[in-house]
Write a protein that holds these residues in place. Structure first.
Motif, PDB file in Angstrom:
ATOM      1  N   VAL A 208      42.365  -8.533  33.475  1.00 55.31           N
ATOM      2  CA  VAL A 208      41.881  -8.243  32.117  1.00 55.31           C
ATOM      3  C   VAL A 208      41.654  -9.568  31.394  1.00 55.31           C
ATOM      4  N   THR A 209      40.780  -9.521  30.379  1.00 51.22           N
ATOM      5  CA  THR A 209      40.561 -10.717  29.566  1.00 51.22           C
ATOM      6  C   THR A 209      41.413 -10.649  28.299  1.00 51.22           C
ATOM      7  N   VAL A 210      41.829 -11.832  27.844  1.00 48.73           N
ATOM      8  CA  VAL A 210      42.779 -11.934  26.747  1.00 48.73           C
ATOM      9  C   VAL A 210      42.399 -13.112  25.850  1.00 48.73           C
ATOM     10  N   HIS A 211      42.449 -12.904  24.536  1.00 47.13           N
ATOM     11  CA  HIS A 211      42.304 -14.021  23.600  1.00 47.13           C
ATOM     12  C   HIS A 211      43.654 -14.724  23.475  1.00 47.13           C
ATOM     13  N   SER A 212      43.645 -16.028  23.380  1.00 48.30           N
ATOM     14  CA  SER A 212      44.892 -16.789  23.250  1.00 48.30           C
ATOM     15  C   SER A 212      45.377 -16.831  21.805  1.00 48.30           C
ATOM     16  N   LEU A 213      44.557 -16.352  20.884  1.00 51.22           N
ATOM     17  CA  LEU A 213      44.831 -16.423  19.443  1.00 51.22           C
ATOM     18  C   LEU A 213      46.264 -16.059  19.026  1.00 51.22           C
TER      19      LEU A 213
ATOM     20  N   GLU B 146      38.689  -5.550  33.611  1.00 57.15           N
ATOM     21  CA  GLU B 146      38.368  -4.892  32.343  1.00 57.15           C
ATOM     22  C   GLU B 146      38.315  -5.973  31.265  1.00 57.15           C
ATOM     23  N   ASP B 147      37.128  -6.105  30.677  1.00 59.21           N
ATOM     24  CA  ASP B 147      36.885  -7.178  29.703  1.00 59.21           C
ATOM     25  C   ASP B 147      37.334  -6.714  28.315  1.00 59.21           C
ATOM     26  N   ARG B 148      38.628  -6.424  28.186  1.00 54.82           N
ATOM     27  CA  ARG B 148      39.160  -5.816  26.970  1.00 54.82           C
ATOM     28  C   ARG B 148      39.322  -6.823  25.824  1.00 54.82           C
ATOM     29  N   LYS B 149      39.425  -8.092  26.178  1.00 60.60           N
ATOM     30  CA  LYS B 149      39.638  -9.160  25.179  1.00 60.60           C
ATOM     31  C   LYS B 149      40.747  -8.784  24.197  1.00 60.60           C
ATOM     32  N   PHE B 150      41.920  -8.517  24.756  1.00 61.11           N
ATOM     33  CA  PHE B 150      43.091  -8.221  23.926  1.00 61.11           C
ATOM     34  C   PHE B 150      43.322  -9.364  22.949  1.00 61.11           C
ATOM     35  N   ALA B 151      43.810  -9.015  21.755  1.00 60.78           N
ATOM     36  CA  ALA B 151      44.006 -10.070  20.742  1.00 60.78           C
ATOM     37  C   ALA B 151      45.112  -9.725  19.752  1.00 60.78           C
ATOM     38  N   ASP B 152      46.082  -8.886  20.156  1.00 58.62           N
ATOM     39  CA  ASP B 152      47.119  -8.483  19.201  1.00 58.62           C
ATOM     40  C   ASP B 152      48.486  -9.054  19.604  1.00 58.62           C
ATOM     41  N   ILE B 153      49.525  -8.683  18.881  1.00 60.70           N
ATOM     42  CA  ILE B 153      50.880  -9.141  19.225  1.00 60.70           C
ATOM     43  C   ILE B 153      51.287  -8.533  20.572  1.00 60.70           C
TER      44      ILE B 153
END
Ligand code: BMP
Length: 263
Positions: free
Chosen positions: A119-124, A90-97
């Motif tokens: 799943v995909t995740v931003h490292s931000l 799932e290419d959700r690109k999570f980006a929160d805390i």
């Protein structure tokens, strides 16, 4: 360098169990094609999974674009994944805390944690985003994440410092056993052979779309950009026969890999 090594050898070096499994699946099934099933009805996704399933190692979803999402769809997709031997991302690109990401991953309508192998995740947000997802993964062995280190879109804001920090998180962080790979656009992005490079922006007819997407050929992406897995969406989805297109992309991506490692 990692790009010259075979997937079997890299499976031995992977720290995440799911990365080992995916490397082995690719080697056994002889495919490094990921289809981006970017369509808006469950029927269309299931048709793609049924028809293209034999040619892919990974089926990538954007579950929030589906108009008629329901739990029986998830069951049907999971059985097709089993039948045709592919994993689901799932290419959700999570980006929160971490805490919010954990809630988004496990809860709501989609309950992504229950069906997506990856799943995909931003490292931000930093390391805590990985910890958040891992904290609610029922079985850590059968789950994992891909960290975004570069994007294919024109004008994206990722710089060298951000990239270095992301790779550090993936190779020296607390949760390296949960990081399966990196979404990026170049072989120089990372060196560790135990991570899988997933690269979107693949099309036989190179070029761009009118919303900033940039494409390269399967050969260029695997041989020059170091992709282990090539992600193809519209290159297949807009073809008159998606089955034939999937087979063609599979052959071209796999031959490029064989050339690269000397098979
Ligand atoms: P297409 O081949 O139709 O352009 O689709 C590319 C897919 O890869 C889309 O699902 C998009 O969300 C994803 N993607 C991308 O294009 N570039 C990135 O840098 C990261 C992505 O996940």
């Amino acid at each position: 360098s990692r790009t010259k090594m075979r997937f079997e050898a890299r499976a031995d070096l992977a720290k995440a169990k799911i990365a080992k499994d995916l490397f082995k699946l690719m080697a056994t099934k002889k495919t490094n094609l990921c289809i981006a099933a970017d369509v808006t009805s469950t029927d269309e996704i299931l048709k793609i999974a049924e028809v293209c399933g034999p040619h892919i190692c990974l089926l990538k979803t954007h579950v929030d674009i589906i108009e008629n999402f329901n739990i029986s769809f998830v069951q049907a997709l999971k059985s097709l994944a089993e039948k045709h031997n592919f994993l689901i991302m799932e290419d959700r690109k999570f980006a929160d805390i971490g805490n919010t990401t954990a809630l988004q991953y496990a809860n709501g309508i989609y309950k992504i944690a229950e069906w997506a192998n990856l799943v995909t995740v931003h490292s931000l947000p930093g390391q805590s985003i990985i910890q958040g997802i891992k904290s609610v993964a029922a079985n850590v062995e059968s789950r994992g994440v891909f960290l975004l280190t570069e994007m294919s879109s024109q004008g994206n804001l990722i710089n060298d410092k951000y990239k270095e920090g992301t790779i550090k998180m993936a190779t020296e962080g607390l949760d390296t056993d949960f990081i399966a790979g990196i979404v990026c656009q170049s072989a120089e992005c990372f060196a560790f052979p135990g991570l899988i490079q997933l690269t979107p922006g693949v099309k036989i007819d190179e070029g761009s779309d009118n919303l900033g997407q940039r494409y390269n050929t399967p050969e260029f992406v695997v041989k020059e950009k170091g992709a282990d897995i090539g992600v193809v969406g519209r290159g297949i989805l807009n073809a008159s026969s998606i089955e034939k297109a999937a087979s063609l992309y599979r052959d071209r991506l796999w031959s490029a890999y064989c050339d690269r490692v000397g098979l």
